[in-house]
Design a protein around this motif. Structure first.
Motif, PDB file in Angstrom:
ATOM      1  N   ALA A 166       0.721  -1.012   0.135  1.00  2.00           N
ATOM      2  CA  ALA A 166       0.046   0.093  -0.224  1.00  2.00           C
ATOM      3  C   ALA A 166       0.851   1.202  -0.216  1.00  2.00           C
ATOM      4  CB  ALA A 166      -1.049  -0.224   1.236  1.00  2.00           C
ATOM      5  N   ASP A 167       1.893   1.109   0.869  1.00  2.00           N
ATOM      6  CA  ASP A 167       2.798   2.455   0.880  1.00  2.00           C
ATOM      7  C   ASP A 167       3.499   2.622  -0.647  1.00  2.00           C
ATOM      8  OD1 ASP A 167       2.183   2.769   3.435  1.00  2.00           O
ATOM      9  OD2 ASP A 167       3.976   1.819   4.307  1.00  2.00           O
ATOM     10  N   LEU A 168       3.954   1.536  -1.332  1.00  2.00           N
ATOM     11  CA  LEU A 168       4.701   1.586  -2.353  1.00  2.00           C
ATOM     12  C   LEU A 168       3.647   2.029  -3.558  1.00  2.00           C
ATOM     13  CD1 LEU A 168       6.639  -1.810  -2.510  1.00  2.00           C
ATOM     14  CD2 LEU A 168       7.638   0.557  -2.438  1.00  2.00           C
ATOM     15  N   ALA A 169       2.529   1.605  -3.365  1.00  2.00           N
ATOM     16  CA  ALA A 169       1.650   1.967  -4.373  1.00  2.00           C
ATOM     17  C   ALA A 169       1.151   3.468  -4.404  1.00  2.00           C
ATOM     18  CB  ALA A 169       0.131   1.291  -4.261  1.00  2.00           C
ATOM     19  N   ARG A 170       1.250   3.849  -3.257  1.00  2.00           N
ATOM     20  CA  ARG A 170       1.050   5.540  -2.978  1.00  2.00           C
ATOM     21  C   ARG A 170       2.469   6.152  -3.401  1.00  2.00           C
ATOM     22  NH1 ARG A 170      -1.731   3.820   1.816  1.00  2.00           N
ATOM     23  NH2 ARG A 170       0.224   3.888   2.887  1.00  2.00           N
ATOM     24  N   SER A 171       3.504   5.709  -3.062  1.00  2.00           N
ATOM     25  CA  SER A 171       4.896   6.434  -3.538  1.00  2.00           C
ATOM     26  C   SER A 171       4.855   6.491  -5.098  1.00  2.00           C
ATOM     27  CB  SER A 171       6.047   5.914  -2.902  1.00  2.00           C
ATOM     28  OG  SER A 171       6.202   4.633  -3.264  1.00  2.00           O
ATOM     29  N   HIS A 172       4.195   5.591  -5.745  1.00  2.00           N
ATOM     30  CA  HIS A 172       4.536   5.394  -7.342  1.00  2.00           C
ATOM     31  C   HIS A 172       3.222   5.797  -7.945  1.00  2.00           C
ATOM     32  CE1 HIS A 172       7.499   2.254  -6.209  1.00  2.00           C
ATOM     33  NE2 HIS A 172       7.960   2.164  -7.450  1.00  2.00           N
ATOM     34  N   GLY A 173       2.461   6.577  -7.390  1.00  2.00           N
ATOM     35  CA  GLY A 173       1.251   7.281  -7.820  1.00  2.00           C
ATOM     36  C   GLY A 173       0.128   6.249  -8.247  1.00  2.00           C
ATOM     37  N   LEU A 174       0.156   5.124  -7.686  1.00  2.00           N
ATOM     38  CA  LEU A 174      -0.826   4.011  -8.239  1.00  2.00           C
ATOM     39  C   LEU A 174      -1.562   3.631  -7.266  1.00  2.00           C
ATOM     40  CD1 LEU A 174       2.241   1.745 -10.024  1.00  2.00           C
ATOM     41  CD2 LEU A 174       0.403   3.193 -11.258  1.00  2.00           C
ATOM     42  N   SER A 175      -2.018   4.354  -6.278  1.00  2.00           N
ATOM     43  CA  SER A 175      -2.972   3.782  -5.022  1.00  2.00           C
ATOM     44  C   SER A 175      -4.269   3.840  -5.644  1.00  2.00           C
ATOM     45  CB  SER A 175      -2.791   4.727  -4.072  1.00  2.00           C
ATOM     46  OG  SER A 175      -2.983   6.018  -4.377  1.00  2.00           O
ATOM     47  N   ASP A 176      -4.681   4.567  -6.706  1.00  2.00           N
ATOM     48  CA  ASP A 176      -5.918   4.545  -7.245  1.00  2.00           C
ATOM     49  C   ASP A 176      -6.359   3.327  -8.268  1.00  2.00           C
ATOM     50  OD1 ASP A 176      -4.166   5.343  -9.606  1.00  2.00           O
ATOM     51  OD2 ASP A 176      -5.714   6.266 -10.612  1.00  2.00           O
ATOM     52  N   ARG A 177      -5.089   2.370  -8.410  1.00  2.00           N
ATOM     53  CA  ARG A 177      -5.163   1.195  -9.260  1.00  2.00           C
ATOM     54  C   ARG A 177      -4.778  -0.002  -8.498  1.00  2.00           C
ATOM     55  NH1 ARG A 177      -2.160   3.036 -14.535  1.00  2.00           N
ATOM     56  NH2 ARG A 177      -3.321   4.783 -15.237  1.00  2.00           N
ATOM     57  N   VAL A 178      -4.455   0.193  -7.422  1.00  2.00           N
ATOM     58  CA  VAL A 178      -4.070  -0.972  -6.395  1.00  2.00           C
ATOM     59  C   VAL A 178      -5.006  -0.983  -5.314  1.00  2.00           C
ATOM     60  CG1 VAL A 178      -2.303  -2.085  -5.017  1.00  2.00           C
ATOM     61  CG2 VAL A 178      -1.894  -1.072  -7.347  1.00  2.00           C
ATOM     62  N   THR A 179      -5.475  -2.042  -4.682  1.00  2.00           N
ATOM     63  CA  THR A 179      -6.353  -2.107  -3.511  1.00  2.00           C
ATOM     64  C   THR A 179      -5.705  -3.280  -2.729  1.00  2.00           C
ATOM     65  OG1 THR A 179      -8.348  -1.401  -4.557  1.00  2.00           O
ATOM     66  CG2 THR A 179      -8.530  -2.842  -2.517  1.00  2.00           C
ATOM     67  N   THR A 180      -5.181  -3.162  -1.650  1.00  2.00           N
ATOM     68  CA  THR A 180      -4.528  -4.120  -0.956  1.00  2.00           C
ATOM     69  C   THR A 180      -5.562  -4.796   0.300  1.00  2.00           C
ATOM     70  OG1 THR A 180      -3.492  -2.521   0.569  1.00  2.00           O
ATOM     71  CG2 THR A 180      -2.234  -3.150  -1.138  1.00  2.00           C
TER      72      THR A 180
END
Length: 208
Positions: A76-90
């Motif tokens: 979840a932290d990595l998805a946020r840092s990569h700007g991908l949190s809107d496409r990754v649900t953990t």
């Protein structure tokens, strides 16, 4: 052994690994998915998160599942840092007892092995039934043990992809095996060490 034991074990495995700022996707995933139109993907046993991040970067909407809270929180932290949190649900799930809801165009299960009780055939059969028509289930298993693997039992037997497919027991009029082979590759471990390993690759497509 209990779910509590399994959670503690896998939390320990991932906590002991260094956090990778840009974890790599599995080679069998990239070679299989490249060129497919993006849709909804389910990553069973997301681990370090390389597959989920790569899929999201390709335009997929990814539900990433792991029994380890450490793995899920890191992803979840990595998805946020990569700007991908809107496409990754953990989501933290013990797929032995529960399964994430939804329908998917791709389900990947890379190295879904554990020293704890897990009815893998039932889990993979349940996963296949959540595929939309045309969707694919990619199962990649160990065909050999890398030097850094937690499982160094010399008596471990690695079922072939054909055996895995037979155990899932999917009706051939609805599901088609598109790939079942055992390629070799040079793998890189958590500490940067390398070794030649064998993968057991099974790709099943839902036709109707």
């Amino acid at each position: 052994m209990s779910t509590t034991d399994a959670v503690a074990f896998w939390d320990g495995v991932y906590a002991a690994r260094p956090t990778a700022g840009d974890p790599r996707p599995n080679a069998r995933l990239t070679e299989t998915v490249t060129g497919l139109p993006p849709g909804d993907a389910l990553d069973l046993g997301c681990g370090n998160g390389g597959d989920a991040l790569w899929l999201a970067d390709q335009g997929w909407r990814v539900t990433a599942v792991d029994i380890s809270a450490v793995a899920v929180e890191r992803l979840a932290d990595l998805a946020r840092s990569h700007g991908l949190s809107d496409r990754v649900t953990t989501v933290r799930h013990d797929v032995h007892t529960s399964f994430p809801p939804g329908e998917f165009d791709l389900i990947c299960a890379h190295y879904l092995h554990t020293p704890f009780d897990l009815d893998r055939s039932t889990v993979l059969r349940s996963a296949a039934h959540t595929l939309r028509p045309g969707g694919r289930l990619l199962v990649v298993d160990h065909g050999s043990a890398a030097p850094w693997s937690w499982d160094q039992d010399p008596d471990t037997r690695y079922p072939s992809p054909q055996e895995v497919a037979a155990d899932i027991e999917l009706a051939p009029e609805t599901w088609t095996v598109e790939r079942a082979d055992a390629p070799r590759r040079i793998a890189t471990g958590p500490g940067g060490q390398t070794a030649e390993v064998t993968d057991h690759v099974l790709l099943i497509r839902r036709t109707t």
